[in-house]
Design a protein around this motif. Structure first.
Motif, PDB file in Angstrom:
ATOM      1  N   GLY A  13       0.858  -1.114   0.215  1.00  0.00           N
ATOM      2  CA  GLY A  13      -0.633   0.151  -0.390  1.00  0.00           C
ATOM      3  C   GLY A  13       0.970   1.430   0.033  1.00  0.00           C
ATOM      4  O   GLY A  13       1.880   0.942  -0.737  1.00  0.00           O
ATOM      5  N   ASP A  14       0.038   1.847   0.774  1.00  0.00           N
ATOM      6  CA  ASP A  14       0.736   3.484   0.672  1.00  0.00           C
ATOM      7  C   ASP A  14       2.357   3.302   1.477  1.00  0.00           C
ATOM      8  O   ASP A  14       2.200   3.843   3.342  1.00  0.00           O
ATOM      9  N   SER A  15       3.502   2.899   2.257  1.00  0.00           N
ATOM     10  CA  SER A  15       4.731   2.318   2.752  1.00  0.00           C
ATOM     11  C   SER A  15       4.879   3.372   3.283  1.00  0.00           C
ATOM     12  O   SER A  15       5.389   3.173   4.698  1.00  0.00           O
ATOM     13  N   ILE A  16       5.263   5.071   2.493  1.00  0.00           N
ATOM     14  CA  ILE A  16       5.817   6.224   3.134  1.00  0.00           C
ATOM     15  C   ILE A  16       4.765   6.034   4.396  1.00  0.00           C
ATOM     16  O   ILE A  16       5.057   6.286   5.698  1.00  0.00           O
ATOM     17  N   ALA A  17       3.622   6.263   4.402  1.00  0.00           N
ATOM     18  CA  ALA A  17       2.295   6.370   5.514  1.00  0.00           C
ATOM     19  C   ALA A  17       3.019   5.727   6.724  1.00  0.00           C
ATOM     20  O   ALA A  17       2.287   5.320   7.079  1.00  0.00           O
ATOM     21  N   LYS A  42      14.228   3.596  -0.164  1.00  0.00           N
ATOM     22  CA  LYS A  42      13.955   3.591  -1.544  1.00  0.00           C
ATOM     23  C   LYS A  42      14.861   2.191  -1.406  1.00  0.00           C
ATOM     24  O   LYS A  42      15.281   2.206  -1.712  1.00  0.00           O
TER      25      LYS A  42
END
Length: 65
Positions: A13-17, A42
């Motif tokens: 999904g939104d890995s950063i979040a 990354k």
């Protein structure tokens, strides 16, 4: 208190979040002090399976837990 180093990572999904949310949750725990976090990196997966890139970071904090 002891100093802890904790590796964090996600490739869903939104890995950063997700990594940011993990940091928020760790920070909100009682007994956690002086939390610091590295930059986000990354990185490519280490597998022959096809999968998304990872977002990785390391945080450090002091705790008596």
């Amino acid at each position: 208190m002891i100093e802890v180093f904790l590796g964090l990572g996600s490739n869903l999904g939104d890995s950063i979040a997700l990594v940011r949310r993990a940091l928020e949750m760790i920070s909100s725990l009682s007994g956690i002090e002086d939390i610091k976090c590295s930059r986000f990196y990354k990185t490519s997966p280490v597998s022959s399976l096809s999968q998304p890139f990872f977002i990785n970071a390391v945080c450090t904090f002091k705790t008596h837990l």
